[in-house]
Design an enzyme around this catalytic site. Sequence first.
Site, mmCIF file in Angstrom:
data_model
loop_
_atom_site.group_PDB
_atom_site.id
_atom_site.type_symbol
_atom_site.label_atom_id
_atom_site.label_comp_id
_atom_site.label_asym_id
_atom_site.label_seq_id
_atom_site.Cartn_x
_atom_site.Cartn_y
_atom_site.Cartn_z
ATOM 1 N N GLU A 440 -31.908 11.195 -15.409
ATOM 2 C CA GLU A 440 -32.505 10.689 -14.189
ATOM 3 C C GLU A 440 -33.686 11.566 -13.782
ATOM 4 O O GLU A 440 -33.600 12.787 -13.816
ATOM 5 C CB GLU A 440 -31.428 10.711 -13.090
ATOM 6 C CG GLU A 440 -31.982 10.660 -11.695
ATOM 7 C CD GLU A 440 -31.068 11.329 -10.676
ATOM 8 O OE1 GLU A 440 -30.093 12.008 -11.063
ATOM 9 O OE2 GLU A 440 -31.351 11.173 -9.487
ATOM 10 N N ASP A 515 -28.457 14.221 -11.387
ATOM 11 C CA ASP A 515 -28.374 15.298 -10.404
ATOM 12 C C ASP A 515 -26.994 15.353 -9.755
ATOM 13 O O ASP A 515 -26.294 14.350 -9.678
ATOM 14 C CB ASP A 515 -29.419 15.063 -9.293
ATOM 15 C CG ASP A 515 -30.819 15.412 -9.755
ATOM 16 O OD1 ASP A 515 -30.939 16.176 -10.730
ATOM 17 O OD2 ASP A 515 -31.785 14.912 -9.137
ATOM 18 N N ASP A 517 -26.235 15.395 -6.745
ATOM 19 C CA ASP A 517 -26.316 15.040 -5.325
ATOM 20 C C ASP A 517 -25.965 13.560 -5.143
ATOM 21 O O ASP A 517 -25.567 12.887 -6.098
ATOM 22 C CB ASP A 517 -27.715 15.360 -4.769
ATOM 23 C CG ASP A 517 -28.807 14.582 -5.503
ATOM 24 O OD1 ASP A 517 -28.457 13.728 -6.349
ATOM 25 O OD2 ASP A 517 -29.986 14.820 -5.236
ATOM 26 N N ASP A 519 -27.819 10.876 -4.540
ATOM 27 C CA ASP A 519 -28.630 9.962 -5.347
ATOM 28 C C ASP A 519 -28.189 9.971 -6.801
ATOM 29 O O ASP A 519 -28.083 8.930 -7.441
ATOM 30 C CB ASP A 519 -30.112 10.374 -5.288
ATOM 31 C CG ASP A 519 -30.802 9.780 -4.067
ATOM 32 O OD1 ASP A 519 -30.121 9.002 -3.351
ATOM 33 O OD2 ASP A 519 -31.973 10.105 -3.841
#
Length: 653
Positions: A440, A515, A517, A519
């Site tokens: 990503e 990631d 997180d 998102d």
Amino acid sequence: MSTSDPKGYSASNIQVLEGLEAVRKRPAMYIGDVGMRGLHHLVYEVVDNSIDEALAGYCSEIEVWINEDNSITVRDNGRGIPVDFHEKEQKSALEVVMTVLHAGGKFDKDTYKVSGGLHGVGVSCVNALSEMCKVNVYRDGKIYSQTYHIGIPEEPVKEIGVTDRRGTETIFLPDKSIFTESIYKFDILASRLRELAFLNKGIKITLTDRREVIQVQEETGEKDFLTKVFYSEGGLVEFVKYLDSARVPMFDPPIYISGADENGETPVELAILYNDSYVENIHSYVNNINTYEGGTHISGFKKALTRSLKAYADKSGLLNKLKIEITGDDFREGITCVISVKVAEPQFEGQTKTKLGNSDVAGIVEGIVNKYLTYYLEENPVIAKKIVQKVILAAEARTAARKAREMVQRKNVMVSGGLPGKLADCSDKDPANCEIYLVEGDSAGGSAKQGRNRSFQAILPLRGKILNVEKAHPARIYDNEEIKNMIIAMGIQGIGTEELSLEKLRYHKIIIMTDADVDGSHIRTLILTFFYRYLRLLVEAGHVYIALPPLYLVKKGKEEVYCWNEEERKMAVESIAGGDESKVNIQRYKGLGEMNPEQLWSTTMDPEKRTLQKVTIEDTIQADLLFSMLMGDEVPPRREFIEQNARYARIDA
Ligand code: 0RA
């Protein structure tokens, strides 16, 4: 052999010890593995015996406790395991059941069938793999008991008191020298027990976690523990409604079919619902075991569904103006179905032994389903018409999708080598050696390209939005640039249940790297949803992994320690600074882009050091529910569900 023959006794005892020894030597052969799965499997094995007793008509309630020390108690209100003296074995029937491999069904053959768990190994295996096991039998007003250590009885079965209850109670503590895991997960057990309650209507199953105190009664000091009760009056009909709780049903109640072969054997039961999604969602069971690789019962069902719907559509003239051909897939777009069959001697095949092989079952299921569905469609013309219209739409959309795909493939051949421009391919051409990282974000993709070992690691950066396939029509799949790139890069020929082929798969490891997180986890879920719905075979074959980047870097001078969780972080601070956080620098990684290429390589991509999690489809029910809730239209149930079911497909190391 006379009852007083001491040789008879010792001979049978030696056999028993040899049997138990075999189980302890090769536990995986008997229960699959010695990790999380095997640990939980022990519970299912014991519960299955109580389910059998319930199916025989003698038991209505099963209670399961996870005790404070992670031992398990299973109690039922059945007839109780027989305790009478067994002449041949020179011991109590209870002791035989508990210590002799495959002895479970020896008694009372007509009414008591050992369905067994996935491996059908019986409770003696659970006993052999437990550092402690104890059985209390409540029978004829008395309580009988026997305790075992690694399967060996401490003393003969003893009468220990009187009772007015009836049933069997088994307590066992899995042997920590055998299992790599020892902590039970409430959610995993809950999910299986819920499934069993749906599959076997009318049985009340309770799960209580004695490690989780919810409340302490003020007056008595009594503790209330986390408890869930699973009970289904409607069985499979309720099961399909539960599965579709995040979707919009096309009709209600679900279609319910039950029958058996001409001898009244091989009972077949199923419930069918159609919803307004495009997802084919079929779950199948043989003797209560989830056959997620399918098999003969599924082929019989599909054949009958296609045949009866096609016949109805032809007869009713609904297809008169249709120029295109309808395929089997079209008849199953938006279907949710649970099929459960009971087979006397099931043959399990396939990679994970969850594919039914008995060929006669196909015809039995096909006959029952065809007969009833034909009748149902005649009786319910409004619903029948709705289904047929949906099938027509599916066929039209599929034709459009094929055109789009052919265009993709044609374009593919024209571009250099046919691969996406964004792909940084590896030089090795043997798929077995090769990996592709689906990464990503721009900067992470850049770091990964620089940090990788280009001989066997390919990088495909995903920059744009990934399509939510749960909501999108299959025809739109190929419109999405990112998904198109994934398909082309992986070398997959088609998608779906019938067209997907792994023959030209270009990498044997497909690694999702996002990631750490919100998102990142959203994007990971989008990718996993796509894989789960359209590339299931790829997941089942064990090709899909999730990369685990570190969460922290703990630094003091030249010393650096990467940490993957809170505990490791604490340990790192302890080891390099005596536990004093002020003496170290702690960096929290939120994005892959915060690592330079060397760091990304050494923590997340170097096969020698990285941690990969293999994605497995262990629990198809939970996976389906999760993806439909996370990605579907019905917003309200979502938040609560995500909180309660953080587990999607079970991810194993
Ligand atoms: C064999 C015969 C009988 C009951 C059972 C087995 C039995 C086994 C288990 C295991 C867990 N719960 C169970 N409940 C019953 C019946 C013998 C008779 O009473 O005629």
